[in-house]
Scaffold this motif. Structure first.
Motif, PDB file in Angstrom:
ATOM      1  N   UNK A   1      -0.837 -33.707 -33.709  1.00  0.00           N
ATOM      2  CA  UNK A   1      -0.867 -34.499 -34.676  1.00  0.00           C
ATOM      3  C   UNK A   1      -2.328 -35.236 -34.340  1.00  0.00           C
ATOM      4  N   UNK A   2      -2.819 -35.141 -33.207  1.00  0.00           N
ATOM      5  CA  UNK A   2      -3.911 -35.545 -32.804  1.00  0.00           C
ATOM      6  C   UNK A   2      -5.144 -35.088 -33.417  1.00  0.00           C
ATOM      7  N   UNK A   3      -5.010 -33.882 -34.036  1.00  0.00           N
ATOM      8  CA  UNK A   3      -6.120 -33.184 -34.736  1.00  0.00           C
ATOM      9  C   UNK A   3      -6.470 -33.813 -36.238  1.00  0.00           C
ATOM     10  N   UNK A   4      -5.440 -34.460 -36.816  1.00  0.00           N
ATOM     11  CA  UNK A   4      -5.565 -35.142 -38.224  1.00  0.00           C
ATOM     12  C   UNK A   4      -6.826 -35.979 -38.352  1.00  0.00           C
ATOM     13  N   UNK A   5      -6.764 -36.939 -37.347  1.00  0.00           N
ATOM     14  CA  UNK A   5      -8.083 -37.937 -37.767  1.00  0.00           C
ATOM     15  C   UNK A   5      -9.374 -37.475 -37.406  1.00  0.00           C
TER      16      UNK A   5
ATOM     17  N   UNK B   1      -7.653 -32.076 -25.888  1.00  0.00           N
ATOM     18  CA  UNK B   1      -8.268 -32.173 -24.533  1.00  0.00           C
ATOM     19  C   UNK B   1      -9.001 -33.713 -24.608  1.00  0.00           C
ATOM     20  N   UNK B   2      -9.735 -33.972 -25.817  1.00  0.00           N
ATOM     21  CA  UNK B   2     -10.398 -35.205 -26.028  1.00  0.00           C
ATOM     22  C   UNK B   2      -9.257 -36.607 -25.964  1.00  0.00           C
ATOM     23  N   UNK B   3      -7.934 -36.322 -26.622  1.00  0.00           N
ATOM     24  CA  UNK B   3      -7.056 -37.516 -26.172  1.00  0.00           C
ATOM     25  C   UNK B   3      -6.555 -37.219 -24.806  1.00  0.00           C
TER      26      UNK B   3
ATOM     27  N   UNK C   1      -7.366 -28.195 -32.745  1.00  0.00           N
ATOM     28  CA  UNK C   1      -6.283 -28.987 -32.193  1.00  0.00           C
ATOM     29  C   UNK C   1      -6.428 -29.076 -30.780  1.00  0.00           C
ATOM     30  N   UNK C   2      -6.662 -27.778 -30.265  1.00  0.00           N
ATOM     31  CA  UNK C   2      -6.925 -28.153 -28.791  1.00  0.00           C
ATOM     32  C   UNK C   2      -7.892 -28.892 -28.353  1.00  0.00           C
ATOM     33  N   UNK C   3      -8.932 -28.736 -28.999  1.00  0.00           N
ATOM     34  CA  UNK C   3     -10.167 -29.567 -28.591  1.00  0.00           C
ATOM     35  C   UNK C   3      -9.812 -31.055 -28.702  1.00  0.00           C
TER      36      UNK C   3
END
Length: 256
Positions: free
Chosen positions: A223-227, A111-113, A106-108
Motif C-alpha cells: 500500500x506504500x506505493x499509492x501515495x 525501501x523508502x518507508x 512498489x519495492x522502491x
C-alpha cells in the motif's frame, strides 16, 4: 481532456506493462482508452466497495495495483467488481508486477518507508527490473528491535518474524509474496529480509540460515506505493482530481 489512454501511456513510460511477470495480467482491464477522465481513484485492490466509492466520488477511472481480472472469467456475477465497473462505466488500469519492479515502484516505495540507505538491486527479474532490493540501516538492530521498527514504519497491527540471532544492518526486501527470495538475500549478505507473506518451510529455512525474516503483511508492504504513484500522476496531469480510496483495507485482522 485527459483520457484513460493518456494515463495508461504515462504509467507505461516508467513501469512498462510488457515488463510484467509471465503469470500476470496488468493493463487497461476495463473500459476504453478514449474515456475522458477528470477524477481518478487509487486503490491497492478493486473490490465492490471500492467501485461503489469511485461511483460516489464521480470517478471515471480506478488505478489499482492488483488486477481486477486475473484469471479468465467464466461468468460475470452481479455485484462483483468487474460487473459493477461495467455497470457504472468506470475504467480500470491495473499496474501489478510491472509496478513492483519499476524504479519508483512498489519495492522502491517500501525501501523508502523502511528508511534504507544505499538501496540497490538484490535480484533482477530481467535486465533493468529489480525483483528484490537491498539497503542498509543507519545502525545495527537486534532482530526484535528491527521487527518492532518495521511494524511501526509500515503501520502494521501485527507481524511475524524469525529470530536470526545476529545484529541486522543489511536488509533485503520484496513487497507482497517474496519469501522464496530469502536464499538470494542470504547469499547477498543480508541479515534481515522484509516481505509480505511467508510459508512454514521457508520460515524454518530462514531460521536455520540465521536470517531475520519479517512477514509484515501483503497489504502493508504494498500500500506504500499509492501515495507516490498518485503524486507522480498528479504532477504530470495537474488538471486531474486524484484521490486515494478510503474504503480499501487489509482483509486480515490481527488481535493482540
Amino acid at each position: 481532456m485527459t483520457t484513460s489512454g493518456d494515463i495508461y501511456n504515462f504509467i507505461d513510460s516508467f513501469a512498462p506493462f510488457q515488463s510484467a511477470m509471465d503469470f500476470d495480467n496488468p493493463g487497461l482491464l476495463v473500459g476504453d482508452r478514449n474515456t475522458p477522465v477528470q477524477t481518478v481513484l487509487f486503490a491497492l485492490d478493486i473490490t465492490p466497495a471500492v467501485v461503489e466509492e469511485a461511483k460516489n466520488r464521480r470517478a471515471q477511472l480506478i488505478v489499482s495495483h492488483h488486477p481486477v481480472i486475473f484469471n479468465p472469467l467464466r461468468q460475470l456475477k452481479k455485484g462483483s467488481a468487474p460487473y459493477l465497473l461495467a455497470q457504472y462505466g468506470i475504467d480500470a488500469i491495473c499496474a501489478h508486477t510491472n509496478l513492483d519492479m519499476a524504479e519508483g515502484g512498489v519495492n522502491t516505495a517500501l525501501a523508502s518507508q523502511l528508511q534504507l540507505k544505499n538501496v540497490h538491486t538484490l535480484k533482477e527479474y530481467r535486465p533493468g527490473f529489480s525483483e528484490a532490493l537491498m539497503g542498509e540501516l543507519d545502525h545495527p538492530l537486534s532482530p526484535a528491535a528491527f521487527a518492532a521498527q518495521v511494524k511501526q514504519q509500515l503501520h502494521c497491527s501485527g507481524l511475524r518474524y524469525t529470530n536470526g540471532l545476529r545484529p541486522i544492518r543489511i536488509v533485503g526486501l520484496c513487497s507482497g509474496g517474496g519469501t522464496d527470495l530469502l536464499y538470494d538475500a542470504v547469499a547477498a549478505g543480508c541479515e534481515g529480509f522484509v516481505t509480505g507473506e511467508s510459508k512454514h518451510n521457508l520460515l524454518l529455512d530462514a531460521e536455520q540460515l540465521q536470517l531475520t525474516l519479517v512477514d509484515a503483511g501483503h497489504y502493508e508492504t504494498e500500500v506504500v506505493v499509492l501515495e507516490p504513484l498518485m503524486q507522480r500522476i498528479s504532477i504530470h496531469f495537474p488538471a486531474l482530481n486524484c484521490v486515494i480510496s478510503q474504503t480499501m483495507h487489509s482483509p486480515a485482522v490481527c488481535i493482540s
